[in-house]
Design a protein around this motif. Sequence first.
Motif, PDB file in Angstrom:
ATOM      1  N   GLY A   1      24.354   3.945  22.440  1.00  0.00           N
ATOM      2  CA  GLY A   1      22.249   4.294  22.316  1.00  0.00           C
ATOM      3  C   GLY A   1      22.289   3.706  23.742  1.00  0.00           C
ATOM      4  N   ALA A   2      22.529   3.364  24.954  1.00  0.00           N
ATOM      5  CA  ALA A   2      21.471   3.296  25.570  1.00  0.00           C
ATOM      6  C   ALA A   2      21.836   4.483  27.004  1.00  0.00           C
ATOM      7  CB  ALA A   2      22.175   2.043  26.630  1.00  0.00           C
ATOM      8  N   ALA A   3      20.406   4.825  27.874  1.00  0.00           N
ATOM      9  CA  ALA A   3      20.126   6.405  27.952  1.00  0.00           C
ATOM     10  C   ALA A   3      20.375   5.960  29.435  1.00  0.00           C
ATOM     11  CB  ALA A   3      17.942   6.697  28.380  1.00  0.00           C
ATOM     12  N   ASP A   4      21.224   6.209  29.947  1.00  0.00           N
ATOM     13  CA  ASP A   4      21.659   5.889  31.540  1.00  0.00           C
ATOM     14  C   ASP A   4      21.492   7.807  32.117  1.00  0.00           C
ATOM     15  OD1 ASP A   4      23.564   6.857  30.004  1.00  0.00           O
ATOM     16  OD2 ASP A   4      25.667   6.327  31.754  1.00  0.00           O
ATOM     17  N   LEU A   5      22.597   7.650  33.699  1.00  0.00           N
ATOM     18  CA  LEU A   5      22.776   8.827  34.352  1.00  0.00           C
ATOM     19  C   LEU A   5      22.809   9.328  33.205  1.00  0.00           C
ATOM     20  CD1 LEU A   5      23.417   7.558  38.164  1.00  0.00           C
ATOM     21  CD2 LEU A   5      21.482   8.846  37.428  1.00  0.00           C
TER      22      LEU A   5
ATOM     23  N   ILE B   1      12.083  19.569  36.191  1.00  0.00           N
ATOM     24  CA  ILE B   1      11.355  19.766  36.615  1.00  0.00           C
ATOM     25  C   ILE B   1       9.517  20.236  35.389  1.00  0.00           C
ATOM     26  CG2 ILE B   1       8.914  20.844  38.314  1.00  0.00           C
ATOM     27  CD1 ILE B   1      10.678  20.520  39.991  1.00  0.00           C
ATOM     28  N   ASP B   2      10.409  21.525  35.383  1.00  0.00           N
ATOM     29  CA  ASP B   2       9.109  21.575  34.363  1.00  0.00           C
ATOM     30  C   ASP B   2       9.049  20.920  33.124  1.00  0.00           C
ATOM     31  OD1 ASP B   2       8.524  23.471  36.011  1.00  0.00           O
ATOM     32  OD2 ASP B   2       9.774  25.250  34.687  1.00  0.00           O
ATOM     33  N   GLN B   3      10.066  20.608  32.068  1.00  0.00           N
ATOM     34  CA  GLN B   3      10.431  19.836  31.007  1.00  0.00           C
ATOM     35  C   GLN B   3      10.276  18.524  30.850  1.00  0.00           C
ATOM     36  OE1 GLN B   3      13.391  21.627  27.959  1.00  0.00           O
ATOM     37  NE2 GLN B   3      13.053  23.643  29.433  1.00  0.00           N
ATOM     38  N   ASN B   4      10.230  18.341  32.398  1.00  0.00           N
ATOM     39  CA  ASN B   4      10.545  16.669  33.024  1.00  0.00           C
ATOM     40  C   ASN B   4      11.400  15.929  32.450  1.00  0.00           C
ATOM     41  OD1 ASN B   4       7.413  16.503  33.374  1.00  0.00           O
ATOM     42  ND2 ASN B   4       7.043  15.968  30.394  1.00  0.00           N
ATOM     43  N   GLY B   5      12.355  16.384  32.916  1.00  0.00           N
ATOM     44  CA  GLY B   5      13.234  15.870  32.949  1.00  0.00           C
ATOM     45  C   GLY B   5      14.153  14.865  34.323  1.00  0.00           C
ATOM     46  N   TYR B   6      13.375  15.152  35.222  1.00  0.00           N
ATOM     47  CA  TYR B   6      13.242  14.272  36.031  1.00  0.00           C
ATOM     48  C   TYR B   6      13.283  12.621  35.174  1.00  0.00           C
ATOM     49  CZ  TYR B   6       8.072  14.372  36.889  1.00  0.00           C
ATOM     50  OH  TYR B   6       6.591  14.363  35.556  1.00  0.00           O
ATOM     51  N   GLN B   7      12.139  12.092  34.665  1.00  0.00           N
ATOM     52  CA  GLN B   7      11.506  11.108  33.934  1.00  0.00           C
ATOM     53  C   GLN B   7      12.859  11.173  32.938  1.00  0.00           C
ATOM     54  OE1 GLN B   7       8.752  11.992  31.071  1.00  0.00           O
ATOM     55  NE2 GLN B   7       6.639  12.233  33.056  1.00  0.00           N
ATOM     56  N   ARG B   8      13.508  11.915  32.689  1.00  0.00           N
ATOM     57  CA  ARG B   8      15.254  10.634  31.609  1.00  0.00           C
ATOM     58  C   ARG B   8      15.918  10.729  32.915  1.00  0.00           C
ATOM     59  NH1 ARG B   8      15.716  12.648  26.180  1.00  0.00           N
ATOM     60  NH2 ARG B   8      14.272  13.357  25.824  1.00  0.00           N
ATOM     61  N   VAL B   9      15.987  11.336  33.970  1.00  0.00           N
ATOM     62  CA  VAL B   9      16.706  10.940  35.094  1.00  0.00           C
ATOM     63  C   VAL B   9      16.022   9.300  36.004  1.00  0.00           C
ATOM     64  CG1 VAL B   9      17.268  11.230  37.427  1.00  0.00           C
ATOM     65  CG2 VAL B   9      17.164  13.601  35.967  1.00  0.00           C
TER      66      VAL B   9
END
Length: 236
Positions: free
Chosen positions: A182-186, A16-24
């Motif tokens: 280099g693809a950003a997946d789960l 939440i605080d470091q915006n990890g959810y955006q990457r998820v």
Amino acid sequence: MDNFGAKVDQFIKVFIDQNGYQRVVEGLKNTLLIAVVGLIIGILIGTLIATVRVIPKYKRLPRILNGICSFYVGLFRGTPMVVQLLVCYYVLLPILGVKLTGVQVSVLVFGMNSGAYISEIMRSGIQSVDQGQMEAGRAVGLSFATTMVKIVIPQAVKNILPTLGNEFITLIKETSVVSFVGAADLYVAFNYIGSNSYEFMVPYLVMAVIYIVIVMLISLAVKLMERSLRKSDRRN
């Protein structure tokens, strides 16, 4: 138990605080995009190959096309997905001078790989349809291609629907290797969270739960489609 609670707190802080959810969210979007578009490409390629392989081999051209299709299927079924990704991204594309993103390459390779497997699935589905269906279509003046598209293939799809669902599930799970190009997946998203929280247990557990939920939803959708098709068959 306190130690596990601390791990959860670390996970929530990064999520939440470091915006990890955006990457998820981005990883989930890419995972679904690669699997869905890859399946669509695979169905198109697989249906074409299956059609070529069931065409009577009386003439030279069908035999040549059958040989090409057999080589294609053997190539993609005989090499691991990750090897195909690496060869395509780091060897073939630079030689051809083509620039594609990791996600685009993954969609392309997943589609071509899936096409090899779906071709065999579709071929068995076509062969499971009564030969009389083809003969009936030809008897009323339809061409071989029209009979296949309008009569045989729709019936074959009904027969292989559960197997196509399994292929989709396989594609979803195999997207975990796209990070090699280099693809950003789960996997990349949760690996980022683990690296920033210095703790990987909770991120990987959450990632596993997400995969399980996706697979369960796909299985449910396939069952609903099967039930709908059975009802339409009974009405007919």
